[in-house]
Design an enzyme around this catalytic site. Structure first.
Site, PDB file in Angstrom:
ATOM      1  N   GLU A  32       0.722  -1.217  -0.034  1.00 24.47           N
ATOM      2  CA  GLU A  32      -0.055   0.058   0.091  1.00 24.47           C
ATOM      3  C   GLU A  32       0.906   1.358  -0.005  1.00 24.47           C
ATOM      4  O   GLU A  32       0.480   2.170  -0.652  1.00 24.47           O
ATOM      5  CB  GLU A  32      -0.920   0.139   1.284  1.00 24.47           C
ATOM      6  CG  GLU A  32      -2.127  -1.086   1.120  1.00 24.47           C
ATOM      7  CD  GLU A  32      -2.933  -1.011  -0.167  1.00 24.47           C
ATOM      8  OE1 GLU A  32      -2.981   0.222  -0.712  1.00 24.47           O
ATOM      9  OE2 GLU A  32      -3.507  -1.839  -0.509  1.00 24.47           O
ATOM     10  N   TYR A 115      -5.592   6.591   4.779  1.00 24.47           N
ATOM     11  CA  TYR A 115      -5.846   5.378   3.619  1.00 24.47           C
ATOM     12  C   TYR A 115      -5.099   4.175   3.803  1.00 24.47           C
ATOM     13  O   TYR A 115      -5.736   3.119   3.736  1.00 24.47           O
ATOM     14  CB  TYR A 115      -5.252   5.978   2.514  1.00 24.47           C
ATOM     15  CG  TYR A 115      -4.956   5.008   1.320  1.00 24.47           C
ATOM     16  CD1 TYR A 115      -6.031   4.452   0.552  1.00 24.47           C
ATOM     17  CD2 TYR A 115      -3.823   4.122   1.243  1.00 24.47           C
ATOM     18  CE1 TYR A 115      -6.165   3.232  -0.290  1.00 24.47           C
ATOM     19  CE2 TYR A 115      -3.765   3.148   0.256  1.00 24.47           C
ATOM     20  CZ  TYR A 115      -4.651   2.745  -0.180  1.00 24.47           C
ATOM     21  OH  TYR A 115      -4.477   1.755  -1.310  1.00 24.47           O
ATOM     22  N   ASP A 133      -8.819   6.707  -1.982  1.00 26.12           N
ATOM     23  CA  ASP A 133      -7.675   6.845  -2.505  1.00 26.12           C
ATOM     24  C   ASP A 133      -8.208   7.661  -3.829  1.00 26.12           C
ATOM     25  O   ASP A 133      -9.332   8.163  -3.867  1.00 26.12           O
ATOM     26  CB  ASP A 133      -6.628   5.891  -2.698  1.00 26.12           C
ATOM     27  CG  ASP A 133      -7.546   5.020  -3.750  1.00 26.12           C
ATOM     28  OD1 ASP A 133      -8.452   5.016  -4.228  1.00 26.12           O
ATOM     29  OD2 ASP A 133      -6.342   3.987  -4.597  1.00 26.12           O
TER      30      ASP A 133
END
Ligand code: SF4
Length: 352
Positions: A32, A115, A133
């Site tokens: 991520e 996020y 996102d």
């Protein structure tokens, strides 16, 4: 309805990606962090190399910063790589090597924002945690015809509200991590910024922007900041069989990364302050043609760089060092230095 249409599409179309074959929070966290700044195709080889070198949080925590930066080199946003290492050290040093399983716990780690917390908690821990996102924001803006310019606080807040309201829980028999990934996948593959493919989209019958015939109008256009043009001259200076590099100062932008000696050109002339004489007095451009021109963009700066051959006959001391050309690609170089390296390779075929 929304979930079943999107869920079926995701089951059918999901790409087989290495971070989707694991529930390891460490691996998902690394993926991520990389995916926040680059496309899946670009991130894949970096992810494989990073995980091969630092397979778990303890190896990352024990690594030298230079080595982490070297593995990250080319991805940009180097503060993120430093934050990964700092967070790994905190997890090992203060949490016994176990990752937090709460939003507050993740948000307390260096470099982790809403996020990343949402992604790791929903995908690795199966918790009902939302995420937004750029892809999810675009999908929501179109799906619900949300007003607000890209990059605006107003649009971001509305999309987070939607994400919190819509993310399913495992008690509903649905996996929150799959929902979050399905939204991101839809944004990356069908609901793209430049060419949305509404005709094959599983959400087309409920999408407000499509029904209104205004897909191109959502999300609203970003308020533009003027890009500042910076002109640089970059010296590829040989010292014997090696090339000279400079390490960027600690505390500044891209701190600790290596670049070729660089100076700024102001109205075609050099700005001595960016080519510090105390470091580079023994360096000089070689006569003859430039090796080429490069362009590079960093945040709001558009860089035009002229690359020149040079030579160095002085002794080197930090922040200067030299390195055999064939070892350059393994170092923690700035993105612009990597472009220079690629240009050298294209000119010579291969560096010795
Ligand atoms: S119908 Fe079109 S605009 Fe709406 S979510 Fe699907 S791809 Fe995006």
């Amino acid at each position: 309805m929304l979930w079943s249409a999107l869920g079926e599409w995701f089951e059918r179309e999901r790409r087989a990606l290495p971070w989707r074959a694991t529930r390891d929070p460490y691996a998902i966290w690394i993926s991520e962090a990389m995916l926040q700044q680059t496309r899946v195709e670009t991130a894949l080889p970096y992810y494989e190399r990073f995980l091969a070198r630092f397979p778990d949080v303890r190896t990352l925590a024990a690594a030298e910063e230079d080595e982490v930066l070297a593995q990250w080199s080319g991805l940009g946003y180097y503060g993120r790589a430093r934050a990964l290492r700092a967070a790994a050290r905190l997890v090992v040093g203060e949490l016994g090597g176990r990752f937090p399983s709460t939003r507050a716990g993740w948000l307390a780690l260096p470099g982790v924002g809403p996020y990343t917390a949402g992604a790791v908690l929903s995908i690795a821990f199966g918790l009902r945690e939302p995420l937004v996102d750029g892809n999810v924001q675009r999908v929501f803006a179109r799906l619900f015809a949300v007003e607000g310019a890209q990059g605006s606080k107003e649009l971001a807040e509305r999309c987070w509200e939607l994400a919190r309201a819509l993310v399913p829980s495992t008690q509903d028999g649905l996996r929150p991590g799959d929902w979050n990934q399905a939204l991101m996948e839809l944004g990356a593959r069908l609901c793209t910024a430049a060419a949305p493919r509404c005709e094959v989209c599983p959400l087309r019958s409920t999408c407000r922007a499509r029904i209104l015939g205004k897909v191109e109008e959502f999300p609203g256009p970003r308020a533009r900041k003027a890009g500042q043009v910076v002109r640089l001259e970059i010296l590829v200076a040989s010292r014997g069989d090696e090339l000279v590099l400079v390490q960027r100062a600690a505390g500044g932008r891209m701190a600790g990364l290596l670049e070729f000696p660089t100076r700024e050109l102001v109205r075609g002339r050099t700005a001595a302050r960016l080519w510090p004489a105390r470091h580079l007095s023994g360096l000089a451009p070689a006569p003859g043609r430039a090796l080429g021109e490069l362009t590079h963009t960093i945040t709001h700066h558009r860089i035009h760089a002229r690359v020149r051959p040079g030579r160095c006959e002085c002794a080197l001391a930090p922040p200067l060092r030299s390195c055999p050309p064939e070892q350059l690609s393994g170092l923690a170089l700035t993105g612009l230095a990597r472009k220079v390296l690629a240009r050298l390779l294209s000119l010579t075929g291969a560096l010795r």
